[in-house]
Design a protein around this motif. Structure first.
Motif, PDB file in Angstrom:
ATOM      1  N   SER A 313       6.237  -5.682  -4.514  1.00  0.00           N
ATOM      2  CA  SER A 313       5.018  -5.421  -3.742  1.00  0.00           C
ATOM      3  C   SER A 313       5.143  -4.135  -2.925  1.00  0.00           C
ATOM      4  O   SER A 313       4.132  -3.484  -2.614  1.00  0.00           O
ATOM      5  CB  SER A 313       4.711  -6.603  -2.823  1.00  0.00           C
ATOM      6  OG  SER A 313       5.795  -6.860  -1.939  1.00  0.00           O
ATOM      7  N   SER A 316       3.693  -1.303  -4.886  1.00  0.00           N
ATOM      8  CA  SER A 316       2.223  -1.319  -4.904  1.00  0.00           C
ATOM      9  C   SER A 316       1.665  -0.721  -3.623  1.00  0.00           C
ATOM     10  O   SER A 316       0.688   0.042  -3.646  1.00  0.00           O
ATOM     11  CB  SER A 316       1.714  -2.756  -5.086  1.00  0.00           C
ATOM     12  OG  SER A 316       2.131  -3.291  -6.325  1.00  0.00           O
ATOM     13  N   LYS A 370       5.512  -0.794 -13.552  1.00  0.00           N
ATOM     14  CA  LYS A 370       6.105  -2.095 -13.245  1.00  0.00           C
ATOM     15  C   LYS A 370       6.529  -2.756 -14.550  1.00  0.00           C
ATOM     16  O   LYS A 370       5.699  -3.010 -15.420  1.00  0.00           O
ATOM     17  CB  LYS A 370       5.118  -2.978 -12.495  1.00  0.00           C
ATOM     18  CG  LYS A 370       4.950  -2.601 -11.039  1.00  0.00           C
ATOM     19  CD  LYS A 370       4.368  -3.738 -10.233  1.00  0.00           C
ATOM     20  CE  LYS A 370       4.257  -3.377  -8.761  1.00  0.00           C
ATOM     21  NZ  LYS A 370       3.716  -4.492  -7.962  1.00  0.00           N
TER      22      LYS A 370
END
Length: 399
Positions: A313, A316, A370
């Motif tokens: 995360s 991101s 990813k």
């Protein structure tokens, strides 16, 4: 006459044991929190310079770590404050193949046995070709993660892959306090060390447009420091790669799980002023997220979804920050506006492998890769290596 039996009560001994277990768990938890907020412990955990194998001390012999004779030059350079740094320069495979082999070449030429070539003579002969290699091939400045040294086997396999698959030279440094480098690590210090590595390449003939800065884990925070410093100086490099990055130490602490599954600080986040106490306690405040507006070069962020050291995360968050930073000065009717993500981000998914998202931000491209697998050491994934090569057009430069 019958009497009702009272409910069975657990033995007093069991209750005492249960209380002791709960009390012990509470003490252990509070102790872990206290240690987490202690600057000395933060330093030990963040840099982990104490975690190394004793045999990793013969940096003058890269051959001991699987690298070919004469391909890697062991050297020392000085940071801006005089700190001595150990480093390795590795030639691209294409360039190395054109160099005389340290002993086989002489043997085949003469047809006779020759005295053994000294290691010092091999190193000196190879060092003379560094400037030529920098002019002929792109170069990766590799900034490794915490613990161990530039000679760790999880890093040498990445060097070999880069020099072979990507056709680049690799320059790997050990920050202060790591390996055979002197000093003790700090945010300011390791930032100066990264700049010293970059300056060495420039001083020896490299063009910034042919340098790719690659950071892994802790090295991504150091890469962010260097890339932002270069951006503020209007120096544009060929690319910046953040492999398994974290957005900031502060956010990493918030998400830290003891033993991989027990949240450490999150249960206390609702206590008034506790988040502020955590912020005050951070000794080494690496904060790549705050540096995003100053990073002006093309960027690739790569993270594996099965990375249990740093949650993906974080990548991101960084990718979205690059987009927002680019559009933050564009307004409509006096209001800041950011286009819908679907309108500006292209996405390609390969089943079983991962997803690559890209956005064109004017003069540069920012991408987020990813992968489904790869763990924390994602640099070993061939698909990641190829994405670096294609995104920064390294293959066309190999010769």
């Amino acid at each position: 006459m019958s009497t009702a039996k009272s409910p069975a009560r657990p033995p007093l001994r069991v209750m005492r044991y249960a209380r002791r277990v709960v009390f012990g768990a509470g003490v252990f938890y509070l102790g872990a929190v206290f240690l987490c907020l202690t600057p000395v412990i933060q330093t030990l955990v963040l840099y982990a310079t104490h975690l190394h194998v004793s045999e990793y001390s013969k940096f003058e012999h890269p051959e001991h770590y699987g690298l070919a004779p004469g391909k890697t030059v062991n050297m020392a350079l000085n940071s801006s404050d005089g700190t001595r740094l150990g480093a390795w320069f590795m030639f691209s495979d294409q360039f190395y193949r054109n160099l005389p082999h340290p002993h086989l070449h002489t043997h085949l030429q003469s047809g006779q046995s020759t005295p053994p070539t000294t290691h010092e003579s091999i190193q000196l002969a190879s060092k003379e070709h560094i400037s030529e290699a920098l002019r002929n091939s792109p170069t990766v400045l590799f900034l490794h993660g915490n613990s161990a040294t530039r000679a760790h086997h999880l890093r040498t396999v990445v060097y070999s892959a880069f020099t072979a698959r990507l056709g680049v030279n690799v320059f790997a440094i050990d920050y202060r306090g790591f390996g055979d480098s002197s000093g003790k690590p700090s945010v300011e210090g390791v930032g100066m060390d990264a700049r010293a590595g970059f300056d060495y390449l420039i001083e020896n003939g490299a063009n910034p447009a042919n340098i790719v800065i690659v950071g892994h884990s802790l090295g991504t925070a150091i890469t962010g420091l260097l890339a932002a410093e270069l951006g503020r100086a209007n120096i544009r490099v060929r690319g910046v790669v953040l492999m398994s990055p974290f957005s900031s130490v502060r956010s990493l602490m918030d998400q830290y799980h003891l033993f991989g599954f027990l949240p450490l600080l999150k249960p206390l986040s609702k206590i008034p002023f506790f988040p502020r106490v955590v912020t005050w306690s951070v000794k080494h405040n690496f904060d790549t997220l705050s540096l995003v507006p100053d990073i002006k070069s093309p960027v690739l962020i790569a993270h594996a979804e099965d990375d249990f050291d740093i949650p993906h995360s974080h990548s991101s968050v960084l990718f979205d920050a690059f987009i927002e930073s680019h559009f933050q000065n564009e307004t409509i009717g006096g209001y800041k506006t950011i286009p819908a993500r679907s309108d500006i981000v292209s996405s390609t998914h390969i089943s079983g492998y991962g997803t690559l998202e890209q956005v064109d931000l004017g003069s540069r491209r920012v991408a987020l890769l990813k992968t489904e697998r790869g763990g924390h050491h994602i640099g070993q994934v061939e698909g990641v290596q190829d994405t670096i090569g294609r995104l920064f057009d390294l293959y066309s430069m190999c010769r």
